[in-house]
Enzyme design. Sequence first.
Site, PDB file in Angstrom:
ATOM      1  N   HIS A 102      -2.805  -4.320   2.837  1.00  0.00           N
ATOM      2  CA  HIS A 102      -3.623  -3.888   3.900  1.00  0.00           C
ATOM      3  C   HIS A 102      -3.228  -3.612   5.427  1.00  0.00           C
ATOM      4  CE1 HIS A 102      -7.703  -2.710   5.657  1.00  0.00           C
ATOM      5  NE2 HIS A 102      -7.175  -3.593   6.580  1.00  0.00           N
ATOM      6  N   ASP A 156       0.691  -1.070  -0.117  1.00  0.00           N
ATOM      7  CA  ASP A 156      -0.053   0.004  -0.045  1.00  0.00           C
ATOM      8  C   ASP A 156       0.879   1.290   0.076  1.00  0.00           C
ATOM      9  OD1 ASP A 156      -1.420  -2.195   1.078  1.00  0.00           O
ATOM     10  OD2 ASP A 156      -2.851  -1.186   2.005  1.00  0.00           O
ATOM     11  N   HIS A 168      -6.169  -8.380  -0.175  1.00  0.00           N
ATOM     12  CA  HIS A 168      -6.188  -7.459   0.816  1.00  0.00           C
ATOM     13  C   HIS A 168      -7.044  -7.770   2.068  1.00  0.00           C
ATOM     14  CE1 HIS A 168      -5.411  -3.207   0.961  1.00  0.00           C
ATOM     15  NE2 HIS A 168      -6.313  -2.973   1.672  1.00  0.00           N
ATOM     16  N   HIS A 213      -0.461  -2.730   6.334  1.00  0.00           N
ATOM     17  CA  HIS A 213       0.754  -1.862   6.332  1.00  0.00           C
ATOM     18  C   HIS A 213       1.906  -2.087   7.080  1.00  0.00           C
ATOM     19  CE1 HIS A 213      -1.924   1.848   4.748  1.00  0.00           C
ATOM     20  NE2 HIS A 213      -2.258   0.657   4.337  1.00  0.00           N
ATOM     21  N   ASN A 221      -9.990  -1.863   0.419  1.00  0.00           N
ATOM     22  CA  ASN A 221     -11.228  -1.359   0.922  1.00  0.00           C
ATOM     23  C   ASN A 221     -11.428   0.275   0.765  1.00  0.00           C
ATOM     24  OD1 ASN A 221      -8.976  -1.735   2.877  1.00  0.00           O
ATOM     25  ND2 ASN A 221     -10.055  -0.463   4.253  1.00  0.00           N
ATOM     26  N   HIS A 222     -10.352   0.984   0.437  1.00  0.00           N
ATOM     27  CA  HIS A 222     -10.379   2.557   0.302  1.00  0.00           C
ATOM     28  C   HIS A 222     -10.385   2.959  -1.083  1.00  0.00           C
ATOM     29  CE1 HIS A 222      -9.339   3.650   4.448  1.00  0.00           C
ATOM     30  NE2 HIS A 222      -8.340   2.740   4.460  1.00  0.00           N
ATOM     31  N   GLU A 270      -4.154   1.759  -2.984  1.00  0.00           N
ATOM     32  CA  GLU A 270      -5.372   2.283  -2.456  1.00  0.00           C
ATOM     33  C   GLU A 270      -5.456   3.602  -1.471  1.00  0.00           C
ATOM     34  OE1 GLU A 270      -7.402  -0.128   0.563  1.00  0.00           O
ATOM     35  OE2 GLU A 270      -5.778  -0.151   1.873  1.00  0.00           O
ATOM     36  N   ASN A 271      -4.201   3.826  -0.977  1.00  0.00           N
ATOM     37  CA  ASN A 271      -3.926   4.987  -0.042  1.00  0.00           C
ATOM     38  C   ASN A 271      -2.884   6.092  -0.570  1.00  0.00           C
ATOM     39  OD1 ASN A 271      -3.416   2.266   1.852  1.00  0.00           O
ATOM     40  ND2 ASN A 271      -5.239   3.719   2.468  1.00  0.00           N
TER      41      ASN A 271
HETATM   42 FE   LIG Z   1      -4.013   0.456   2.806  1.00  0.00          FE
HETATM   43 FE   LIG Z   2      -6.846  -1.522   3.174  1.00  0.00          FE
END
Ligand SMILES: [Fe+2]
Ligand SMILES: [Fe+2]
Length: 278
Positions: free
Chosen positions: A177, A8, A152, A179, A67-68, A39-40
């Site tokens: 996910h 990520d 993820h 991190h 999810n983001h 995603e981030n």
């Molecule tokens: Fe993430």
């Molecule tokens: Fe995530």
Amino acid sequence: MRLLLCGDVVGRPGREAVARHVPRLRRELALDFVVVNGENAAHGFGITDKNCAEFYEGGVDVVTTGNHVWDRREIMSYIGGDKRLLRPINYPPASPGNGFGIYPLADGRSVLVVNAMARLFMDAIDDPFAAIDRLLREHSLREVSAIVVDFHGEATSEKTSMGHFCDGRASLVAGTHSHVPTADHRILANGTAYITDVGMCGDYDSVIGMRKEGSVARFVTKLPGERLEVAEGEATLCAVAVETDDATGLAREIVPVRIGGRLAPHWPAFTREAVAAK
Ligand SMILES: [Fe+2]
Ligand SMILES: [Fe+2]
């Protein structure tokens, strides 16, 4: 084939780490294909078309999410037109975008990348195991040269289970996910490279990439704090590099990558080259 999958990417420090290190990794490791989880990328929450363009310019082939993915609403209208940007395959069927893609290389080989999301301690969505199983019955390592699964999720048990579920059918199953990188990278019994979590490309003087003061305060006070801000120190690029056997699509080697920032550095070398250098 040689693949790199970066965890990520969190905010500007994460994007800078990818821009700075991926071109050199591509060159020095003779990488054929690079995947990043984006995603981030946009200030810690979601991703924009501009972030995608920057990744592609910097030598990234495919961007996965999680999810983001929808945090930046603009991406909902963009994602359908960009085959290199993936969202979890087990989102509701009406979701925009694709959960997997097959990407041809200039030399005739091809890579299938699929993004799926776990369910334990995550939003309730469709069964990722059933989704991946359907896909791997439709497309196998007989058809494509390599298969990369970005799974993820939060729970190590669910991610490890996905690794074994795909063992012998995918080249790499990499968790994203959390991190935080795990030290369990290995080749599973039937030849699939696996790691529970790749870690993030972000500033580790933080709480999973966000400024530590705000994150800690939320736990200490249990009050809703201000919006979390990205920690702006130098990022560590966290990734795994994998070498596969083109005859089988299975993994020969998986090595962790950690460059820059606060984590102990690990510049990857594949064994054949490390031995040759001695
Ligand atoms: Fe993430
Ligand atoms: Fe995530």
